[in-house]
Design an enzyme around this catalytic site. Structure first.
Site, short mmCIF file in Angstrom:
data_model
loop_
_atom_site.label_atom_id
_atom_site.label_comp_id
_atom_site.label_asym_id
_atom_site.label_seq_id
_atom_site.Cartn_x
_atom_site.Cartn_y
_atom_site.Cartn_z
N GLN A 347 -4.19 -6.24 -3.73
CA GLN A 347 -3.38 -6.05 -2.53
C GLN A 347 -2.76 -4.67 -2.57
O GLN A 347 -2.24 -4.23 -3.59
CB GLN A 347 -2.28 -7.11 -2.45
N GLY A 348 -2.87 -3.96 -1.45
CA GLY A 348 -2.28 -2.63 -1.34
C GLY A 348 -1.23 -2.61 -0.26
O GLY A 348 -0.81 -3.65 0.25
N GLY A 349 -0.80 -1.39 0.10
CA GLY A 349 0.25 -1.26 1.08
C GLY A 349 -0.17 -1.70 2.47
O GLY A 349 0.67 -2.05 3.30
N PHE A 350 -1.48 -1.74 2.73
CA PHE A 350 -1.94 -2.03 4.08
C PHE A 350 -2.59 -3.40 4.22
O PHE A 350 -3.03 -3.78 5.29
CB PHE A 350 -2.96 -0.97 4.54
N GLY A 351 -2.71 -4.15 3.14
CA GLY A 351 -3.32 -5.46 3.27
C GLY A 351 -3.97 -5.92 1.99
O GLY A 351 -3.87 -5.29 0.94
N LYS A 367 -11.50 -5.74 3.29
CA LYS A 367 -10.12 -5.28 3.38
C LYS A 367 -9.55 -5.78 4.70
O LYS A 367 -9.90 -5.29 5.78
CB LYS A 367 -10.07 -3.75 3.31
N ASP A 464 -4.47 10.92 -0.59
CA ASP A 464 -3.92 9.79 -1.36
C ASP A 464 -4.81 9.48 -2.55
O ASP A 464 -5.11 8.33 -2.84
CB ASP A 464 -3.77 8.56 -0.46
#
Length: 664
Positions: A347-351, A367, A464
């Site tokens: 899981q990352g910052g966007f989903g 994703k 990033d």
């Protein structure tokens, strides 16, 4: 509509300008430099192998195959230092242009892959590869490259256009396989629109080998570019291309239009008598004149409109991604077992990312963007537009997307070993990363960034780059992922700025973190941080070292100045050469220099990593000096880094501004 005769000179000048400028740089004419430095092994500098390779490259442009001046096949030396080289020019290229292309490719590949025993180079007009094993008559399918014209076929013509493209390529495939030149071109017409195609194989292949190679390459068209007005798939042994404009020079290998199903040309009627060789009446002349004038006007208007479109950001609707890339959300739910926790990869910052398996058995990574992730339609479009056009062995491949209701989903190739941070920061797993593996990962990341900066059809700043955005495949080859923050540059643009900072603190260059200024050197800085993390096994976070409070960058610099750089090296790297490891640390320190003008480009970094004979500069201090004692005002000195307290630097900023897209 009446046409003012006084305006004819203006329209004529537009017409001339259009053909001088636009015909010289078609909007779909994609430049395609690509260099693949194989990991099969290296040779040492000044060895017999290197001498043999240099000898071949020096004589290569003047030694074409006697039966085909566009094909070069040479070998030199004795086993185990024998070198084999093959070069192939596009079948319509003139002899001088062919030799020039081969000469330039040999020079460039020597710079980019200076110590690799095997490498492959591809540009628009020619390709070259060398190896320590025979290449002549051998079918090689990897790497497979995809290039797509960003323009799409209108929905009304889509099905018919796609069908005719496949039909044209099939005919050209058969022609190329049976021709001595192993090259064929031709065209077909769909609703008054002409499609031009090209197929070619390496001249050393048999008819059957050529046919089978092209069958496999053309079979990739649905994954590549079907639905676009142009595209191509390139393999070392064969390639094809199609466009909506003529991109080749017709040769003896060009199929006549009638063999592709087009009606034969109709001759104009002739007048009887003395002038029986001249076209008939003056009415035709008037009609032709009016048509020409209309074409001039339309051409000028089209050019002006195209320029206006180019000046504004592209959107998902404007680009109308090919239907072949769009997945049904129901299929994705089935593939991921309704996004079950058992299939959750991370899981990352966007989903959340889930593993899935399509009905054909193919494993995928899905994703699924969260609705409150902060990544809106702009970032979603950004990632699709970027990754769908990028094809490189060190970039993760986008397979498709889903956009239904509030659901926004990206489908990627599945990379089995997960992200790099799960290895280098894990005390158990990082023991699996020996020196050769870490060196391979570092070089692969560097090649991927170089492709983004200089060799892709777009100039891209990732913004990033970090350990969690580097994935590892089955053979531990790195693949850069997550392009939601990326920024496109126009061809001559070298830097930009933004009022909203995005990315991950600790990896950000100071000029970007503090002032919003970003450039290719911003990614170079992030790469330097990542390199030091891979070598040391440490995160770039604040930590206490006795009475001192440091981060990885200041720790590396202090040990470099004190001559105790061995303190930075991960104890797990017992099998590595100390001198080579220290050289890589020096490369990392060059990348993180505070002075942006002193940081190397990624092209220079790739050469540094591949050539031990390349002389490195002495690095200047890094960008982030840390307080020297625990009594220092830690919050004041490091807040701009995102280091509110020890260990809190890995914070990702997700309040992303609207990203402007400028195709290169």
């Amino acid at each position: 509509m009446s046409l003012d005769p006084l305006r004819l000179p203006f329209f004529f000048s537009c017409f001339v300008f259009y053909f001088i400028v636009v015909s010289a740089a078609r909007p779909g004419d994609i430049q395609a430099p690509y260099y693949d430095c194989s990991d099969v092994g290296n040779f040492t500098a000044n060895s017999n192998y290197q001498t043999n390779l240099k000898t071949l490259f020096s004589i290569l442009p003047s030694q074409p195959n006697k039966d085909n001046f566009r094909f070069f096949n040479l070998s030199f030396g004795q086993v185990p230092d024998e070198v084999y080289v093959i070069a192939l020019c596009r079948g319509d290229l003139a002899a001088d242009a062919c030799r020039s292309c081969v000469r330039a490719s040999a020079h460039n590949i020597s710079e980019i892959c200076p110590l690799n025993k095997e490498a492959f180079a591809y540009v628009d007009d020619c390709q070259l590869r060398y190896s320590n094993k025979t290449l002549f008559g051998v079918v090689e399918n990897q790497p497979t490259l995809y290039y797509t014209n960003p323009q799409f076929v209108s929905s009304s013509d889509g099905a018919l256009f796609n069908s005719e493209v496949e039909r044209l390529l099939k005919r050209l495939r058969i022609r190329a396989a049976s021709a001595d030149s192993k090259f064929a071109t031709g065209n077909a017409t769909v609703n008054s629109k002409t499609i031009y195609g090209l197929t070619q194989c390496s001249s050393g292949l048999s008819n059957q080998q050529c046919d089978e190679c092209l069958v496999m390459a053309i079979g990739e068209i649905r994954s590549c570019c079907l639905g676009n007005v142009g595209g191509r798939v390139v393999r070392p042994s064969c390639n094809f291309r199609f466009e909506s404009y003529i991109f080749y020079t017709p040769t003896a290998d060009t199929l006549p239009p009638e063999s592709l199903g087009s009606p034969p040309p109709v001759s104009p009627p002739l007048r009887e008598g003395r002038d029986d060789k001249k076209p008939v009446n003056s009415t035709a002349i008037i009609v032709i004149s009016v048509v020409i004038i209309a074409v001039l006007i339309i051409s000028c208007c089209t050019f002006a409109r195209a320029r206006k479109r180019k000046e504004k950001p592209k959107t998902l609707d404007e680009n109308r991604l090919a239907k072949s890339l769009q997945f049904d959300f129901g299929i994705i739910r089935i593939a991921t077992d309704d996004f079950s926790d058992a299939n959750k990869l991370g899981q990352g910052g966007f989903g959340v990312v889930h593993k899935g398996r399509l009905l054909n058995g193919q494993d995928i990574a899905v994703k699924r963007l969260s609705r409150d992730s902060g990544q809106g339609n702009t970032e979603f479009e950004n990632e699709i537009l970027l990754v769908a056009k990028l094809q490189h062995r060190n970039l993760v491949r986008l397979l498709g997307f889903c956009l239904e209701g509030n659901e926004r989903v990206l489908i990627y190739e599945f990379v089995p070993n997960g992200s790099l941070d799960n290895f280098i920061f894990d005390p158990i797993k990082r023991t699996q990363l020996d020196w050769e593996t870490r060196y391979k990962i570092i070089r692969g990341i560097a090649r991927g960034i170089l492709y983004l900066h200089e060799d892709s059809q777009l100039r891209i700043i990732h913004r990033d780059l970090k350990a969690s955005n580097v994935l590892l495949d089955q053979e531990m080859n790195p693949k850069i992922s997550d392009f939601g923050m990326a920024r496109l540059f126009v061809m001559d643009q070298t830097q930009g700025e933004t009022s909203t900072i995005v990315g991950t603190y600790g990896y950000m260059a100071p000029e970007y973190a503090m002032h919003g200024h970003f450039s290719v050197k911003s990614d170079v800085f992030s790469f330097g941080v990542l390199l030091l993390e891979i070598i040391s096994g440490r995160k770039n976070v604040c930590f206490r070292n006795g009475k001192q409070i440091e981060n990885l960058l200041s720790f590396a610099w202090r040990n470099w100045e004190e001559g105790t750089i061995v303190n930075l090296i991960d104890p797990c790297l017992k099998d590595g050469s100390a001198s080579k490891i220290e050289r890589l640390i020096q490369v990392g320190l060059l990348c993180i220099q505070k002075d942006i003008t002193k940081r190397p480009t990624m092209a220079s970094v790739v050469i540094m990593l591949n050539s031990s004979s390349y002389r490195l500069q002495v690095p200047s201090p890094p960008a982030y000096p840390a307080p020297t004692t625990a009594d220092s005002n830690m919050a004041m000195e490091t807040n701009w880094m995102g280091l509110d307290q020890c260990g809190s630097s890995q914070m990702s900023v997700n309040d992303v501004s609207i990203t402007e897209l400028y195709p290169r």
